[in-house]
Design a protein around this motif. Structure first.
Motif, PDB file in Angstrom:
ATOM      1  N   UNK A 179     102.748  81.777  88.577  1.00  0.00           N
ATOM      2  CA  UNK A 179     103.272  82.428  89.779  1.00  0.00           C
ATOM      3  C   UNK A 179     103.892  81.398  90.717  1.00  0.00           C
ATOM      4  N   UNK A 180     103.286  80.216  90.790  1.00  0.00           N
ATOM      5  CA  UNK A 180     103.844  79.150  91.626  1.00  0.00           C
ATOM      6  C   UNK A 180     105.120  78.583  91.027  1.00  0.00           C
ATOM      7  N   UNK A 181     105.118  78.406  89.710  1.00  0.00           N
ATOM      8  CA  UNK A 181     106.273  77.817  89.034  1.00  0.00           C
ATOM      9  C   UNK A 181     107.515  78.667  89.259  1.00  0.00           C
ATOM     10  N   UNK A 182     107.340  79.978  89.345  1.00  0.00           N
ATOM     11  CA  UNK A 182     108.478  80.883  89.524  1.00  0.00           C
ATOM     12  C   UNK A 182     109.246  80.590  90.809  1.00  0.00           C
ATOM     13  N   UNK A 183     108.602  79.882  91.758  1.00  0.00           N
ATOM     14  CA  UNK A 183     109.246  79.601  93.042  1.00  0.00           C
ATOM     15  C   UNK A 183     109.757  78.161  93.148  1.00  0.00           C
ATOM     16  N   UNK A 184     109.768  77.420  92.047  1.00  0.00           N
ATOM     17  CA  UNK A 184     110.011  75.980  92.128  1.00  0.00           C
ATOM     18  C   UNK A 184     111.449  75.539  91.908  1.00  0.00           C
ATOM     19  N   UNK A 201      99.828  73.122  94.634  1.00  0.00           N
ATOM     20  CA  UNK A 201      99.016  74.275  94.226  1.00  0.00           C
ATOM     21  C   UNK A 201      99.199  74.586  92.745  1.00  0.00           C
ATOM     22  N   UNK A 202     100.157  73.943  92.099  1.00  0.00           N
ATOM     23  CA  UNK A 202     100.329  74.070  90.649  1.00  0.00           C
ATOM     24  C   UNK A 202      99.681  72.902  89.928  1.00  0.00           C
TER      25      UNK A 202
END
Length: 202
Positions: free
Chosen positions: A164-169, A111-112
């Motif tokens: 926002x996705x990267x923050x969870x990676x 999704x990123x």
């Protein structure tokens, strides 16, 4: 959503975006915006072509970019829905939790990657818009500039969602962040070149 965003009316797209449904979200709307930005530049070239057929190559390049930009809207919906499905996986046992973590991580990465790819094409479209500025007829230069404004907004909006996705990676975050920053700089630089180009009537 099973149907393409390109098959619904503008009023329906607006209503869906303004609803409680998570899709279409920022990435999809940004992709639609990028396609319309590219289309505005194409319009300026098509009008110019009435008196200057030499812009045909620039039009062909723009059509190719538009063909690459359009699928990003539906792809963003698909990727986000995949992510939501991963988040809904069971987590009652250690094995289920491990499976869910792996699925969420994979879906987050996908999704990123999707938005990053869409933003990269929008940056190409910005560079193309800059290249055609000297070609277009005077009265429609403003449409090229307006198209570039939409393309820049699309890139910035797309990258916000990707952030926002990267923050969870976790460990993969720095590499994605570097790519995000590079795309943002490239978009802003291309747009700045357009802004600095004086208008010259033809």
């Amino acid at each position: 959503m099973s149907d393409s965003l390109w098959d619904v009316t503008l009023a329906d797209l607006r209503a869906r975006t303004a609803s409680a449904s998570p899709t279409p979200g920022g990435g999809s709307v940004a992709a639609v915006t990028a396609a319309f930005g590219c289309a505005l530049v194409l319009m300026a070239l098509e009008i110019t072509a009435r008196r200057d057929p030499a812009v045909g190559d620039a039009i062909a390049t723009g059509r190719s970019l538009l063909d690459r930009l359009e699928p990003a809207a539906d792809r963003d919906v698909e990727l986000f829905e995949d992510y939501l499905r991963a988040r809904r996986l069971p987590r009652g046992t250690d094995e289920e939790r491990a499976t869910r973590r792996a699925a969420v991580a994979a879906a987050s990465a996908a999704a990123t990657e999707g938005p990053l790819a869409a933003a990269a094409v929008a940056v190409e479209a910005l560079e193309w818009a800059f290249s055609v500025l000297p070609l277009v007829a005077g009265p429609v230069v403003s449409d090229v500039r307006a198209g570039a404004d939409l393309l820049l907004g699309s890139v910035l909006a797309t990258l916000r969602g990707a952030e926002a996705n990267v923050a969870q990676m976790g460990d993969d975050a720095p590499a994605f962040t570097a790519r995000l920053d590079a795309l943002r700089r490239a978009a802003e630089a291309a747009h700045a070149r357009i802004d600095r180009t004086p208008e010259e009537p033809r």
